[in-house]
Design an enzyme around this catalytic site. Structure first.
Site, mmCIF file in Angstrom:
data_model
loop_
_atom_site.group_PDB
_atom_site.id
_atom_site.type_symbol
_atom_site.label_atom_id
_atom_site.label_comp_id
_atom_site.label_asym_id
_atom_site.label_seq_id
_atom_site.Cartn_x
_atom_site.Cartn_y
_atom_site.Cartn_z
ATOM 1 N N GLY A 3 -33.267 32.211 -7.934
ATOM 2 C CA GLY A 3 -34.408 32.739 -8.676
ATOM 3 C C GLY A 3 -35.100 31.654 -9.474
ATOM 4 O O GLY A 3 -36.326 31.461 -9.378
ATOM 5 N N GLU B 279 -29.029 37.331 -5.558
ATOM 6 C CA GLU B 279 -28.001 36.839 -6.483
ATOM 7 C C GLU B 279 -27.957 37.629 -7.793
ATOM 8 O O GLU B 279 -27.415 37.154 -8.781
ATOM 9 C CB GLU B 279 -28.204 35.339 -6.767
ATOM 10 C CG GLU B 279 -27.899 34.480 -5.549
ATOM 11 C CD GLU B 279 -28.001 32.989 -5.797
ATOM 12 O OE1 GLU B 279 -27.390 32.229 -5.044
ATOM 13 O OE2 GLU B 279 -28.720 32.585 -6.737
ATOM 14 N N LEU C 272 -36.774 28.780 10.570
ATOM 15 C CA LEU C 272 -36.036 28.269 11.736
ATOM 16 C C LEU C 272 -35.668 26.796 11.580
ATOM 17 O O LEU C 272 -35.571 26.068 12.565
ATOM 18 C CB LEU C 272 -36.901 28.455 12.994
ATOM 19 C CG LEU C 272 -37.284 29.903 13.335
ATOM 20 C CD1 LEU C 272 -38.439 29.941 14.330
ATOM 21 C CD2 LEU C 272 -36.077 30.648 13.878
ATOM 22 N N ASP D 167 -35.685 27.507 -1.286
ATOM 23 C CA ASP D 167 -36.273 28.101 -2.491
ATOM 24 C C ASP D 167 -37.646 27.492 -2.782
ATOM 25 O O ASP D 167 -38.559 28.188 -3.248
ATOM 26 C CB ASP D 167 -35.347 27.898 -3.697
ATOM 27 C CG ASP D 167 -33.986 28.547 -3.491
ATOM 28 O OD1 ASP D 167 -33.934 29.593 -2.813
ATOM 29 O OD2 ASP D 167 -32.986 28.010 -3.985
HETATM 30 O O1 RIB Z 1 -30.581 27.903 -2.826
HETATM 31 C C1 RIB Z 1 -29.908 26.928 -3.597
HETATM 32 C C2 RIB Z 1 -29.289 27.572 -4.800
HETATM 33 O O2 RIB Z 1 -28.317 28.503 -4.384
HETATM 34 C C3 RIB Z 1 -28.554 26.613 -5.728
HETATM 35 O O3 RIB Z 1 -29.395 26.066 -6.703
HETATM 36 C C4 RIB Z 1 -27.428 27.466 -6.258
HETATM 37 O O4 RIB Z 1 -27.503 27.695 -7.637
HETATM 38 C C5 RIB Z 1 -27.439 28.765 -5.457
HETATM 39 O O5 RIB Z 1 -27.990 29.797 -6.164
#
Ligand code: RIB
Length: 306
Positions: free
Chosen positions: A44, A142, A223, A254
């Protein structure tokens, strides 16, 4: 162009404990590594930071603990100018991720939820005005199931859903995703929930087709080096990857999602936003760690391999 809308990220805030290794250990094996840095992370927080560094107007809804790690987890969000009004402090530890990065840039991650486990229906509902006023609401896997399931009813813009890691969710919540952003492994797990017992196709075009047929509003299937496939009511588009030499892929996905949110919040089409996201994700793979590797406006992004 109309001014960009607000992006609200509802999700995890972690501290990443990084170990660099030549290769990943086998079960039962002990290996020497280097590193040991504690960096801000959490899917996040990473997505919020990526969006803010690209100029997005970003709010974060989440939680940290009462330990000294909380400030490490919040440092990147603060530096990027993310609004933290919706971040609570909860008695106990901040979320922790143990990240192992091998020489080829690939990682393994073990996440210990800590304070992230408190992001429940009550906290999400408290933020209902911010959520309703947002052009894009982003979430991942998460935080607890109930926190995620509370979202679609409160969202009036787009619900950018990245179910990583995948958990069992109300099918209506999966179908509300616009877009659902998944890799092939996550796509198979989502399809197993929406169409139990049905065969999961292997070809990426058929995977996005199956997700759309299962009722998901729009889909971005990532992909890796092959780029991504974007599918919505206007059709299916292949988005190339940018060719870079990966140093550390931690958080590159992310960065992709943060950039996708920025593109969509500025009114771009899903394929156009995915093109920006592809370049930003590739940039992030060329630097160490998650948030420290993200580009700012003005950084030169790698070109797509058309
Ligand atoms: O996607 C990477 C992230 O996944 C990391 O920063 C770790 O904290 C987990 O949440």
């Amino acid at each position: 162009m109309s001014p960009a809308g607000v992006i609200t990220v509802v999700g995890s805030i972690n501290v990443d404990l990084i170990a660099q290794v030549r290769r990943h250990p086998m079960p039962g094996e002990t290996l020497h590594g280097t590193g040991g840095q504690m960096l801000p992370g959490g899917k996040g927080a990473n997505q919020a930071v990526a969006a803010a560094k690209l100029g997005g107007d970003v709010r974060m809804i989440g939680a940290v603990g009462t330990d000294t790690q909380a400030e490490v987890g919040l440092a990147g969000l603060r530096a990027a100018g993310v609004d933290l009004t919706g971040v609570r402090e909860i008695e106990g530890p901040t979320g922790l991720a143990i990240v192992t990065v091998a020489e080829d840039g690939e990682n393994t991650i073990v996440v210990i939820a800590g304070a992230n486990d408190s992001v429940d229906t009550a906290q999400v509902t408290e933020a209902k005005e911010v959520i309703a006023a947002s052009a894009i609401v982003v979430c991942q896997g998460e935080i607890p199931r109930e926190g995620i399931e509370a979202l679609p009813a409160l969202v009036s813009g787009r619900f950018l859903h990245n179910p990583a890691p995948v958990m069992e969710l109300d099918p209506a919540v999966l179908r509300a995703s616009d877009p659902l952003v998944v890799n092939e492994h996550e796509a198979a797990l989502v399809l197993a929930q929406l169409a139990p017992g049905a065969e999961v196709p292997e070809a990426p075009e058929r995977i996005v087709g199956a997700l759309r047929e299962a009722g998901i509003t729009s889909v971005v299937l990532t992909l890796g080096a092959q780029g991504s496939l974007v599918a919505d009511a206007d059709g299916t588009h292949r988005i190339p990857a940018a060719r870079v030499t990966a140093v550390d892929t931690t958080g590159a996905g992310d960065a992709f999602i943060g950039a996708l949110a920025v593109g969509l919040a500025s009114g771009e089409s899903l394929p156009a936003a995915a093109r920006l996201a592809s370049r930003v994700g590739a940039f992030a793979a060329t630097g160490q760690g998650a948030q420290p590797s993200y580009p700012s406006t003005g950084d030169e992004l790698p070109q797509l391999a058309e």
